[in-house]
Structure formats: structure tokens, C-alpha cells
Design a protein around this motif. Structure first.
Motif, PDB file in Angstrom:
ATOM      1  N   PHE A   1     -92.576  37.893 -71.934  1.00 58.11           N
ATOM      2  CA  PHE A   1     -93.693  37.273 -71.797  1.00 58.11           C
ATOM      3  C   PHE A   1     -93.536  36.101 -70.589  1.00 58.11           C
ATOM      4  N   GLY A   2     -92.619  36.555 -69.754  1.00 61.99           N
ATOM      5  CA  GLY A   2     -92.217  35.855 -68.524  1.00 61.99           C
ATOM      6  C   GLY A   2     -90.951  34.804 -68.656  1.00 61.99           C
ATOM      7  N   THR A   3     -90.612  34.599 -69.805  1.00 59.67           N
ATOM      8  CA  THR A   3     -89.328  34.017 -70.100  1.00 59.67           C
ATOM      9  C   THR A   3     -88.171  34.405 -69.380  1.00 59.67           C
ATOM     10  N   LEU A   4     -87.957  35.693 -69.224  1.00 58.27           N
ATOM     11  CA  LEU A   4     -86.862  36.248 -68.525  1.00 58.27           C
ATOM     12  C   LEU A   4     -87.148  36.634 -67.081  1.00 58.27           C
ATOM     13  N   ALA A   5     -88.422  36.451 -66.657  1.00 56.03           N
ATOM     14  CA  ALA A   5     -88.937  36.841 -65.386  1.00 56.03           C
ATOM     15  C   ALA A   5     -87.858  36.052 -64.265  1.00 56.03           C
ATOM     16  N   ALA A   6     -87.260  35.078 -64.572  1.00 51.29           N
ATOM     17  CA  ALA A   6     -86.577  34.416 -63.532  1.00 51.29           C
ATOM     18  C   ALA A   6     -85.265  35.398 -63.129  1.00 51.29           C
ATOM     19  N   ILE A   7     -84.653  35.825 -64.333  1.00 53.29           N
ATOM     20  CA  ILE A   7     -83.614  36.835 -64.228  1.00 53.29           C
ATOM     21  C   ILE A   7     -83.936  38.061 -63.156  1.00 53.29           C
ATOM     22  N   SER A   8     -85.188  38.754 -63.296  1.00 49.00           N
ATOM     23  CA  SER A   8     -85.941  39.905 -62.760  1.00 49.00           C
ATOM     24  C   SER A   8     -86.104  39.090 -61.252  1.00 49.00           C
ATOM     25  N   GLY A   9     -86.474  38.199 -61.176  1.00 58.42           N
ATOM     26  CA  GLY A   9     -86.883  37.346 -59.623  1.00 58.42           C
ATOM     27  C   GLY A   9     -85.523  37.298 -59.115  1.00 58.42           C
ATOM     28  N   ILE A  10     -84.679  36.778 -59.385  1.00 58.91           N
ATOM     29  CA  ILE A  10     -83.210  36.842 -58.768  1.00 58.91           C
ATOM     30  C   ILE A  10     -82.828  38.036 -58.462  1.00 58.91           C
ATOM     31  N   TRP A  11     -82.601  38.919 -59.338  1.00 58.55           N
ATOM     32  CA  TRP A  11     -82.461  40.390 -59.100  1.00 58.55           C
ATOM     33  C   TRP A  11     -83.231  40.899 -57.863  1.00 58.55           C
ATOM     34  N   GLY A  12     -84.465  40.680 -57.946  1.00 62.30           N
ATOM     35  CA  GLY A  12     -85.447  41.271 -56.812  1.00 62.30           C
ATOM     36  C   GLY A  12     -84.956  40.300 -55.421  1.00 62.30           C
ATOM     37  N   ILE A  13     -84.745  39.108 -55.589  1.00 63.79           N
ATOM     38  CA  ILE A  13     -84.598  38.389 -54.323  1.00 63.79           C
ATOM     39  C   ILE A  13     -83.154  38.977 -53.833  1.00 63.79           C
ATOM     40  N   VAL A  14     -82.036  39.159 -54.438  1.00 63.32           N
ATOM     41  CA  VAL A  14     -80.957  39.803 -54.142  1.00 63.32           C
ATOM     42  C   VAL A  14     -80.965  41.176 -53.674  1.00 63.32           C
ATOM     43  N   GLU A  15     -81.719  42.054 -54.215  1.00 65.12           N
ATOM     44  CA  GLU A  15     -82.020  43.580 -53.677  1.00 65.12           C
ATOM     45  C   GLU A  15     -83.128  43.314 -52.247  1.00 65.12           C
ATOM     46  N   GLY A  16     -83.954  42.568 -52.094  1.00 65.81           N
ATOM     47  CA  GLY A  16     -84.683  42.227 -51.115  1.00 65.81           C
ATOM     48  C   GLY A  16     -83.808  41.669 -49.647  1.00 65.81           C
ATOM     49  N   ILE A  17     -82.817  41.050 -49.974  1.00 64.49           N
ATOM     50  CA  ILE A  17     -82.109  40.561 -48.988  1.00 64.49           C
ATOM     51  C   ILE A  17     -80.829  41.830 -48.626  1.00 64.49           C
ATOM     52  N   LEU A  18     -80.516  42.357 -49.671  1.00 60.28           N
ATOM     53  CA  LEU A  18     -79.515  43.591 -49.318  1.00 60.28           C
ATOM     54  C   LEU A  18     -80.417  44.639 -48.398  1.00 60.28           C
ATOM     55  N   ILE A  19     -81.629  44.688 -48.739  1.00 63.50           N
ATOM     56  CA  ILE A  19     -82.431  45.892 -48.153  1.00 63.50           C
ATOM     57  C   ILE A  19     -82.530  45.598 -46.732  1.00 63.50           C
ATOM     58  N   LEU A  20     -82.875  43.943 -46.470  1.00 62.51           N
ATOM     59  CA  LEU A  20     -83.428  43.568 -45.272  1.00 62.51           C
ATOM     60  C   LEU A  20     -82.114  43.650 -44.222  1.00 62.51           C
ATOM     61  N   CYS A  21     -81.010  43.131 -44.904  1.00 64.54           N
ATOM     62  CA  CYS A  21     -79.717  43.141 -44.026  1.00 64.54           C
ATOM     63  C   CYS A  21     -78.866  44.448 -43.821  1.00 64.54           C
ATOM     64  N   SER A  22     -79.478  45.570 -44.365  1.00 65.25           N
ATOM     65  CA  SER A  22     -78.900  46.812 -44.541  1.00 65.25           C
ATOM     66  C   SER A  22     -78.779  47.421 -43.032  1.00 65.25           C
ATOM     67  N   LYS A  23     -77.875  48.467 -42.698  1.00 63.24           N
ATOM     68  CA  LYS A  23     -77.907  49.229 -41.457  1.00 63.24           C
ATOM     69  C   LYS A  23     -77.891  50.762 -41.958  1.00 63.24           C
TER      70      LYS A  23
END
Length: 82
Positions: free
Chosen positions: A44-66
């Protein structure tokens, strides 16, 4: 015919709606996307912060990838377009 996914789209999806795993569905990683979605929805969104951080980290890894790196490919191994 092979469809190339966009690195920019995948990265931005990960940063802005990463807690729902939308970027993983976009890249064909349904299992990982489902896990992120279930973490957010079933808690019910209480752990959404964990998934959100996970998503941000993956987003940065994707955008910085070669080309040639793990984060620069979709689930079929096709390189993402820049």
C-alpha cells in the motif's frame, strides 16, 4: 526485424516511475518489473520508497551505460539506441 528500445526512454521511465517497475516491463524484464510493482502495490505504498530508490539507481545505470555493457541491453540482448 529487431526493435531497438531507447536508452533515454528506459532511463527516464526508471527515474520517474521506477517504483512501479515500468522501465523493466519496457525492456522485457517482466519478472523484475512484477517484483517492483508488487512491492509498491501490496505494501500500500509504504515500501514504495525502496522500489523508488531501486528505480532511480537503475535509471542512472541505464543512462550512464555504454554499448556492450549489461545496462545497455534489453532482455533479448539487443543494444539500446542512444
Amino acid at each position: 526485424m529487431v526493435v531497438q528500445r531507447s536508452k533515454i526512454v528506459a532511463g527516464l521511465l526508471a527515474i520517474f516511475v521506477g517504483s512501479l517497475g515500468i522501465h523493466n516491463f519496457y525492456l522485457g524484464r517482466a519478472k523484475r518489473g512484477t517484483i517492483q510493482l508488487l512491492i509498491s502495490v501490496l505494501s500500500f505504498g509504504t515500501l514504495a520508497a525502496i522500489s523508488g530508490i531501486w528505480g532511480i539507481v537503475e535509471g542512472i545505470l541505464i543512462l550512464c551505460s555504454k554499448p556492450g555493457e549489461k545496462w545497455h541491453r534489453d532482455v533479448r540482448g539487443v543494444e539500446l539506441s542512444d
